[in-house]
Design an enzyme around this catalytic site. Structure first.
Site, short mmCIF file in Angstrom:
data_model
loop_
_atom_site.label_atom_id
_atom_site.label_comp_id
_atom_site.label_asym_id
_atom_site.label_seq_id
_atom_site.Cartn_x
_atom_site.Cartn_y
_atom_site.Cartn_z
N ASP A 45 1.38 -1.13 0.24
CA ASP A 45 0.21 0.25 -0.29
C ASP A 45 1.21 1.65 0.04
O ASP A 45 0.29 2.45 0.45
CB ASP A 45 -1.07 0.05 1.13
CG ASP A 45 0.11 -0.03 2.67
OD1 ASP A 45 1.17 -0.23 3.01
OD2 ASP A 45 -1.27 -0.08 3.43
N HIS A 248 23.71 0.57 -18.86
CA HIS A 248 22.32 1.35 -17.51
C HIS A 248 22.95 0.27 -15.77
O HIS A 248 21.57 0.25 -15.36
CB HIS A 248 21.22 0.71 -17.57
CG HIS A 248 21.15 1.28 -19.41
ND1 HIS A 248 20.09 0.96 -20.09
CD2 HIS A 248 20.72 2.99 -20.03
CE1 HIS A 248 20.08 1.97 -21.04
NE2 HIS A 248 21.02 3.21 -20.93
N ASP A 265 26.63 9.08 -14.22
CA ASP A 265 25.74 9.02 -15.47
C ASP A 265 24.15 9.72 -14.10
O ASP A 265 23.05 8.74 -14.39
CB ASP A 265 25.39 8.04 -16.36
CG ASP A 265 24.24 9.19 -17.07
OD1 ASP A 265 23.47 9.68 -16.77
OD2 ASP A 265 24.31 8.58 -18.40
N ASP A 276 20.68 16.13 -17.57
CA ASP A 276 21.20 14.49 -18.43
C ASP A 276 22.60 14.91 -17.86
O ASP A 276 23.21 15.49 -19.04
CB ASP A 276 20.38 14.06 -19.45
CG ASP A 276 21.24 12.57 -19.24
OD1 ASP A 276 21.99 11.80 -18.89
OD2 ASP A 276 20.59 12.10 -20.79
N HIS A 355 26.77 3.31 -27.92
CA HIS A 355 24.66 3.77 -28.24
C HIS A 355 25.17 5.07 -29.02
O HIS A 355 26.23 4.64 -29.38
CB HIS A 355 24.18 4.52 -27.33
CG HIS A 355 25.74 4.28 -26.49
ND1 HIS A 355 25.58 6.31 -26.16
CD2 HIS A 355 26.68 4.12 -25.25
CE1 HIS A 355 26.60 6.71 -25.13
NE2 HIS A 355 26.95 5.73 -24.91
N HIS A 359 20.50 12.67 -27.35
CA HIS A 359 19.04 12.03 -27.52
C HIS A 359 18.33 13.46 -27.05
O HIS A 359 19.27 14.59 -27.37
CB HIS A 359 18.53 11.36 -26.36
CG HIS A 359 19.16 11.81 -25.34
ND1 HIS A 359 18.29 12.09 -24.77
CD2 HIS A 359 20.12 10.76 -24.77
CE1 HIS A 359 18.50 12.33 -23.37
NE2 HIS A 359 20.03 11.22 -23.71
N HIS A 366 15.26 10.68 -21.59
CA HIS A 366 14.97 10.57 -23.44
C HIS A 366 13.90 11.91 -24.21
O HIS A 366 12.54 10.78 -24.18
CB HIS A 366 14.54 9.54 -23.84
CG HIS A 366 16.29 8.15 -23.28
ND1 HIS A 366 16.39 7.51 -23.05
CD2 HIS A 366 16.98 8.81 -22.55
CE1 HIS A 366 17.70 7.13 -22.89
NE2 HIS A 366 18.17 8.31 -22.51
N GLU A 389 27.54 12.63 -25.61
CA GLU A 389 27.41 12.06 -25.05
C GLU A 389 28.59 11.02 -25.27
O GLU A 389 27.94 9.46 -25.61
CB GLU A 389 26.62 11.52 -24.54
CG GLU A 389 25.21 10.72 -24.67
CD GLU A 389 24.10 10.61 -23.68
OE1 GLU A 389 24.08 9.83 -22.72
OE2 GLU A 389 23.03 10.35 -24.02
N TYR A 393 33.93 2.11 -24.15
CA TYR A 393 33.25 0.77 -22.88
C TYR A 393 34.40 -0.24 -23.03
O TYR A 393 33.73 -0.54 -24.26
CB TYR A 393 31.83 0.60 -22.70
CG TYR A 393 31.23 1.17 -22.70
CD1 TYR A 393 30.88 2.51 -20.87
CD2 TYR A 393 30.35 2.28 -23.50
CE1 TYR A 393 30.06 3.69 -21.46
CE2 TYR A 393 29.95 3.46 -23.76
CZ TYR A 393 29.94 3.73 -23.11
OH TYR A 393 28.63 5.36 -22.67
N ARG A 410 32.03 7.85 -19.71
CA ARG A 410 31.74 8.65 -20.71
C ARG A 410 31.21 9.81 -20.55
O ARG A 410 31.60 9.86 -19.08
CB ARG A 410 29.90 8.12 -20.80
CG ARG A 410 29.26 8.61 -21.53
CD ARG A 410 27.56 7.84 -21.92
NE ARG A 410 26.46 7.79 -20.91
CZ ARG A 410 26.91 6.27 -20.00
NH1 ARG A 410 27.43 5.20 -20.86
NH2 ARG A 410 26.10 6.19 -19.20
N GLU A 412 29.22 13.07 -20.93
CA GLU A 412 27.95 13.88 -21.56
C GLU A 412 27.77 15.20 -20.92
O GLU A 412 27.63 15.36 -20.51
CB GLU A 412 26.59 12.85 -20.95
CG GLU A 412 25.35 13.09 -21.38
CD GLU A 412 24.39 12.59 -21.09
OE1 GLU A 412 24.49 11.37 -20.23
OE2 GLU A 412 22.80 12.82 -21.87
N1 GLY Z 1 21.15 8.41 -18.58
C1 GLY Z 1 20.33 8.28 -19.33
C2 GLY Z 1 21.31 8.69 -20.91
O1 GLY Z 1 22.35 9.59 -20.63
O2 GLY Z 1 20.91 8.36 -21.92
MN MN Z 2 23.10 10.71 -19.29
MN MN Z 3 21.86 11.25 -22.39
#
Ligand code: GLY
Ligand code: MN
Ligand code: MN
Length: 441
Positions: A45, A248, A265, A276, A355, A359, A366, A389, A393, A410, A412
């Site tokens: 609940d 992720h 991240d 982000d 990747h 985005h 996103h 970004e 890796y 990474r 970004e």
């Molecule tokens: N944290 C998700 C991305 O960087 O797209």
């Molecule tokens: Mn990110």
């Molecule tokens: Mn991102």
């Protein structure tokens, strides 16, 4: 959404303008129906903190669950109708305040408001005489079914076939195209979300040292966001050592080892808008030579990609720039063995960079919006906001020089397309090797 949106006159004026714009593209004799996001159960609940559906919020500025907004372009007796919860002293004592039906028209600038409990009687009547229903099918299965029942009821009770809506049209295209182009006040909120995100990253950098756990850096991020009236825009990723190679990774349970790096991240959500940011830095504050090799390469790729953010450039230009820099660098570090032309053609870089570079960013991390028009990448225009970004890796294994195995990097940033080029909204966070080493010293 962590600001008092209902008292925000600028937001309410903007929502009115957005509804009018959307209704212009819909045309008369149509209806748009948008349900609020449902409350989601976390366990038994207890519930997750409520987060409004971004499309609903974009058009209404209204943050309550159990609400539905309806747009009826050209309807003489009112084009904007809200269904919401009624005031209820006992329920509000237990669960929190409600706007209520009486105040809704004035506060939300609606033409009319009704109790959500009455929708079953009222909505079929609103469908009658409308040709098309603008609606996002598939987002909320319960509501999809409910809407079909209302439509069937209109079919069953209306003798004149022309009075029954004959088609569903996706609401997404026009609405999401509007959301891609940020207004001046949206950009103000996005700058703030970016700034708070940057402060969170700086706090985490300062708190980092060998022996600290990943979740302790997560605590620095969340604490900073909260102290500014913000929240996290997605679950923070804090990956030490080889965890940085899991794109992720959100467990954030491991200890941070001396001599390794940590990838963070994370972003703040302020007034609904997401930041982000990713930064990767040495746990002990000093880069080793192999870490410098990989970090410098990703940084060069990121800067080259950011350089391509300008009006008139293709959406794909930053990605191409990043891929070119990474491919050249991977060849010179001995990680790709072919010629530049062959590695580009065969996408050899994808073993280490799997990747894309960007985005859209906005109310959703996103964010919504098309990336292609017909089959071609779309063109960047002032007012669009995207991330840049690139990353590498490098899981240890065959063909990977030993000194680079287990390194994940990474970098970004959030970038606004301006009339003359771009503005990096997240430039406050240290990014060069010397800046990072200085901050952590
Ligand atoms: N944290 C998700 C991305 O960087 O797209
Ligand atoms: Mn990110
Ligand atoms: Mn991102």
């Amino acid at each position: 959404m962590t600001t008092d949106t209902l008292n925000d006159k600028t937001l309410m004026r903007e929502c009115l303008r957005r509804r009018k714009n959307l209704m212009k593209t819909m045309g008369n004799n149509t209806i748009a129906i948008l349900p609020a996001a449902p409350v989601r159960v976390r366990s038994r609940d207890t519930e997750y903190r409520y987060r409004q559906d971004s499309d609903f919020y974009y058009l209404s500025g209204f943050n309550e669950p159990e609400s539905i907004i309806v747009l009826l372009p050209g309807r003489k007796s009112g084009e904007y109708i809200v269904f919401c919860r009624e005031r209820d002293e006992e329920k509000e004592t237990w669960h929190g305040r409600r706007l209520g039906v009486e105040k809704a028209p004035d506060v939300l600038q609606a033409d009319d408001a009704f109790p959500i409990g009455d929708i079953d009687e009222i909505l079929p009547g609103l469908l009658e005489g409308r040709e098309k229903i603008y609606y996002s099918l598939g987002k909320d299965a319960d509501f999809d079914q409910q809407l079909m029942e209302w439509l069937n009821r209109v079919r069953a009770t209306t003798r004149v076939a022309s009075q029954v809506p004959s088609s569903f049209v996706s609401l997404d295209y026009h609405l999401h195209e509007m959301r891609v182009h940020k207004s001046r006040s949206e950009l103000g909120l996005m700058r703030k979300a970016a700034k708070i995100s940057a402060e969170g990253h700086l706090a985490a950098m300062r708190a980092c040292q060998p022996g600290v756990y990943e979740y302790q850096l997560e605590a620095e991020l969340i604490s900073t966001y909260k102290s500014h009236g913000a929240t996290h825009s997605f679950l923070p990723i804090v990956g030490g050592g080889v965890n940085a190679c899991i794109l992720h990774y959100t467990e954030n349970t491991d200890v941070l080892e001396d001599g390794s790096m940590v990838l963070i991240d994370s972003g703040a959500e302020f007034a609904g808008y997401a930041g982000d940011i990713t930064r990767t830095f040495p746990v002990n504050g000093r880069f080793t030579e192999p870490q410098k090799d990989i970090y410098s390469l990703v940084l060069d790729a990121e800067l080259a990609a950011i350089d391509e953010v300008k009006p008139g450039n293709s959406w794909n230009a930053p990605h191409t720039a990043a891929v070119n820099v990474l491919t050249k660098g991977l060849i010179s570090l001995g990680m790709l063995k072919g010629t530049f032309a062959r590695e580009i053609k065969e996408q050899g870089y994808r073993k280490f960079f799997m990747h894309r570079t960007s985005h859209w960013l906005g109310l959703d991390v996103h964010d919504v919006g098309e990336y292609k028009v017909d089959d071609d990448w779309r063109v960047l225009e002032p007012g669009m906001v995207l991330t840049i970004e690139p990353g590498l890796y490098i899981n240890a294994g065959r063909g990977v020089p030993r000194r680079y195995g287990g390194i994940g990097v990474r970098i970004e940033d959030d970038v606004l397309v301006t009339k003359t080029g771009h503005e990096v909204l997240t430039s406050q966070v240290a990014k060069s090797i010397s800046e990072i080493e200085n901050i952590m010293a």
